[in-house]
Design a protein around this motif. Structure first.
Motif, PDB file in Angstrom:
ATOM      1  N   UNK A  35       0.825  -1.338  -0.008  1.00 22.35           N
ATOM      2  CA  UNK A  35       0.016   0.039  -0.020  1.00 22.35           C
ATOM      3  C   UNK A  35       0.860   1.227  -0.048  1.00 22.35           C
ATOM      4  N   UNK A  36       0.736   2.051  -1.020  1.00 28.69           N
ATOM      5  CA  UNK A  36       1.656   3.194  -1.134  1.00 28.69           C
ATOM      6  C   UNK A  36       0.883   4.455  -0.877  1.00 28.69           C
ATOM      7  N   UNK A  37       1.620   5.489  -0.234  1.00 29.36           N
ATOM      8  CA  UNK A  37       1.111   6.766   0.093  1.00 29.36           C
ATOM      9  C   UNK A  37       2.084   7.719  -0.887  1.00 29.36           C
ATOM     10  N   UNK A  38       1.480   8.551  -1.658  1.00 32.29           N
ATOM     11  CA  UNK A  38       2.032   9.438  -2.632  1.00 32.29           C
ATOM     12  C   UNK A  38       1.584  10.888  -2.207  1.00 32.29           C
ATOM     13  N   UNK A  39       2.420  11.758  -2.652  1.00 31.93           N
ATOM     14  CA  UNK A  39       1.935  13.329  -2.549  1.00 31.93           C
ATOM     15  C   UNK A  39       3.169  14.242  -2.487  1.00 31.93           C
ATOM     16  N   UNK A  40       3.287  15.393  -2.726  1.00 32.58           N
ATOM     17  CA  UNK A  40       4.165  16.272  -2.970  1.00 32.58           C
ATOM     18  C   UNK A  40       4.890  16.419  -1.517  1.00 32.58           C
ATOM     19  N   UNK A  41       6.008  17.066  -1.597  1.00 35.40           N
ATOM     20  CA  UNK A  41       6.828  17.237  -0.385  1.00 35.40           C
ATOM     21  C   UNK A  41       5.998  17.910   0.524  1.00 35.40           C
ATOM     22  N   UNK A  42       5.955  17.582   2.006  1.00 32.16           N
ATOM     23  CA  UNK A  42       5.131  18.378   2.749  1.00 32.16           C
ATOM     24  C   UNK A  42       3.755  18.061   2.956  1.00 32.16           C
ATOM     25  N   UNK A  43       3.365  17.109   2.146  1.00 30.38           N
ATOM     26  CA  UNK A  43       1.926  16.668   1.950  1.00 30.38           C
ATOM     27  C   UNK A  43       1.434  15.974   3.503  1.00 30.38           C
ATOM     28  N   UNK A  44       2.367  15.503   4.121  1.00 28.55           N
ATOM     29  CA  UNK A  44       1.817  14.818   5.257  1.00 28.55           C
ATOM     30  C   UNK A  44       2.146  13.406   5.236  1.00 28.55           C
ATOM     31  N   UNK A  45       2.634  12.848   4.270  1.00 23.49           N
ATOM     32  CA  UNK A  45       2.981  11.458   4.259  1.00 23.49           C
ATOM     33  C   UNK A  45       3.864  10.802   5.665  1.00 23.49           C
ATOM     34  N   UNK A  46       4.946  11.235   5.717  1.00 23.00           N
ATOM     35  CA  UNK A  46       5.659  10.859   6.975  1.00 23.00           C
ATOM     36  C   UNK A  46       4.743  10.888   8.368  1.00 23.00           C
ATOM     37  N   UNK A  47       4.021  12.325   8.314  1.00 18.20           N
ATOM     38  CA  UNK A  47       3.115  12.373   9.686  1.00 18.20           C
ATOM     39  C   UNK A  47       2.378  11.167   9.641  1.00 18.20           C
ATOM     40  N   UNK A  48       1.600  10.672   8.699  1.00 13.78           N
ATOM     41  CA  UNK A  48       0.600   9.607   8.650  1.00 13.78           C
ATOM     42  C   UNK A  48       1.528   8.341   9.314  1.00 13.78           C
ATOM     43  N   UNK A  49       2.625   8.139   8.697  1.00 17.51           N
ATOM     44  CA  UNK A  49       3.631   7.031   9.211  1.00 17.51           C
ATOM     45  C   UNK A  49       3.596   7.130  10.805  1.00 17.51           C
ATOM     46  N   UNK A  50       3.972   8.248  10.924  1.00 14.66           N
ATOM     47  CA  UNK A  50       4.572   8.651  12.567  1.00 14.66           C
ATOM     48  C   UNK A  50       3.287   8.315  13.364  1.00 14.66           C
ATOM     49  N   UNK A  51       1.879   8.476  12.901  1.00 21.61           N
ATOM     50  CA  UNK A  51       1.015   8.037  13.839  1.00 21.61           C
ATOM     51  C   UNK A  51       0.586   6.809  13.966  1.00 21.61           C
ATOM     52  N   UNK A  52       0.895   5.862  12.705  1.00 24.37           N
ATOM     53  CA  UNK A  52       0.953   4.595  12.851  1.00 24.37           C
ATOM     54  C   UNK A  52       1.835   3.723  13.695  1.00 24.37           C
ATOM     55  N   UNK A  53       2.945   4.502  13.916  1.00 29.23           N
ATOM     56  CA  UNK A  53       3.870   3.764  14.651  1.00 29.23           C
ATOM     57  C   UNK A  53       4.300   4.608  15.951  1.00 29.23           C
ATOM     58  N   UNK A  54       2.916   5.461  16.351  1.00 26.30           N
ATOM     59  CA  UNK A  54       3.155   5.886  17.588  1.00 26.30           C
ATOM     60  C   UNK A  54       3.953   7.238  18.014  1.00 26.30           C
ATOM     61  N   UNK A  55       5.075   7.517  17.217  1.00 30.21           N
ATOM     62  CA  UNK A  55       5.695   8.669  17.293  1.00 30.21           C
ATOM     63  C   UNK A  55       4.906   9.711  17.637  1.00 30.21           C
ATOM     64  N   UNK A  56       3.883   9.963  17.011  1.00 28.34           N
ATOM     65  CA  UNK A  56       2.773  11.138  17.318  1.00 28.34           C
ATOM     66  C   UNK A  56       1.446  10.343  17.455  1.00 28.34           C
ATOM     67  N   UNK A  57       0.588  10.953  18.377  1.00 23.70           N
ATOM     68  CA  UNK A  57      -0.904  10.402  18.752  1.00 23.70           C
ATOM     69  C   UNK A  57      -1.751  11.499  17.858  1.00 23.70           C
ATOM     70  N   UNK A  58      -2.543  10.992  17.195  1.00 28.44           N
ATOM     71  CA  UNK A  58      -3.277  11.867  16.232  1.00 28.44           C
ATOM     72  C   UNK A  58      -4.110  12.432  17.525  1.00 28.44           C
TER      73      UNK A  58
END
Length: 260
Positions: free
Chosen positions: A36-59
């Motif tokens: 499952x791939x997540x695409x978008x321009x730089x700064x679109x929020x892709x890594x932020x989504x990964x960070x919520x899945x891994x628990x680095x950030x809580x939504x």
């Protein structure tokens, strides 16, 4: 079409930093066995989504479910034990250690003996060490790292270091592997090799993968489904052929050239 088992469900998550909304109401589902791939321009929020899945950030709002269980507020250090493991855009390796030692160290959370037992290197600690060493050696062979297993990470090319980073993640035996731009900075040959390893991990090791990657040729070739986001919002989700021809995706990210 047979419905596959749902592994990861992200429901309406929001995440902001100060006055900037990084993720705005994004929802998606990842089925077991997907790439499952997540695409978008730089700064679109892709890594932020990964960070919520891994628990680095809580939504701030929304929920994340793994195999039906709510992991939204689960601490980051507990998620690998649940099968959720990631790689990083910037390498997170111990460069003064060998490839083998990096992989052995990554398995520390799986080792089943206490600090006092480890002082005396026989019996259970010795058996555990042998067992984990066998697992690590199998991963080294799988990713064609045998020739550099005793080399220090700082001695390796960037492409090989990225492969070691992938091996480090595999050493934790993930069920869900999140890859944050694994091909970034690689040449064409290294990119092709990494794409092949990702496919092999998915198919041969039965590992579900969530991938962030800017190389659209790779994304379109290996993905089961694709999520496109822009300014933290979901603009399209579907099969590669559908996403590649979606006008909103073309406008936001792919430009005029169509990849399929």
């Amino acid at each position: 079409m047979i419905n596959k088992e749902s592994l990861l469900t992200v429901k309406n998550i929001y995440l902001s930093f100060g006055g900037i909304m990084a993720v705005a109401g994004v929802s998606f589902n990842v089925n077991k066995g997907d790439v499952f791939s997540i695409i978008g321009p730089n700064g679109a929020g892709k890594t932020s989504i990964l960070n919520t899945i891994t628990g680095i950030y809580f939504p701030e709002r929304g929920s994340i479910f793994l195999k039906g269980a709510d992991i939204t507020k689960m601490p980051v250090y507990k998620r690998p034990a649940k099968g959720v493991v990631r790689t990083f855009q910037n390498l997170e390796l111990f460069k003064g250690m060998t490839v083998l030692d990096n992989l052995m160290l990554s398995r520390h959370s799986l080792m089943n003996y206490g600090i006092f037992s480890s002082i005396f290197y026989f019996g259970k600690p010795l058996r555990e060490e042998v067992r984990h060493r066998e697992k690590v050696e199998e991963i080294i062979d799988f990713l064609d790292l045998s020739g550099i297993r005793k080399k220090h990470v700082f001695e390796l090319s960037y492409g090989l270091q990225k492969r070691v980073e992938l091996a480090r993640a595999l050493a934790l035996e993930p069920e869900l592997l999140l890859l944050d731009e694994p091909m970034a900075g690689m040449n064409t040959e290294e990119t092709e090799d990494m794409a092949r390893y990702i496919i092999d991990i998915n198919e041969e090791r039965d590992t579900t993968i969530v991938l962030i990657e800017h190389d659209m040729n790779v994304v379109m070739d290996i993905s089961s489904r694709i999520l496109a986001i822009d300014f933290g919002e979901k603009i399209c989700e579907g099969l590669p052929s559908d996403v590649a021809n979606d006008e909103r995706v073309l406008s936001a990210y792919l430009g005029e050239e169509k990849w399929i």
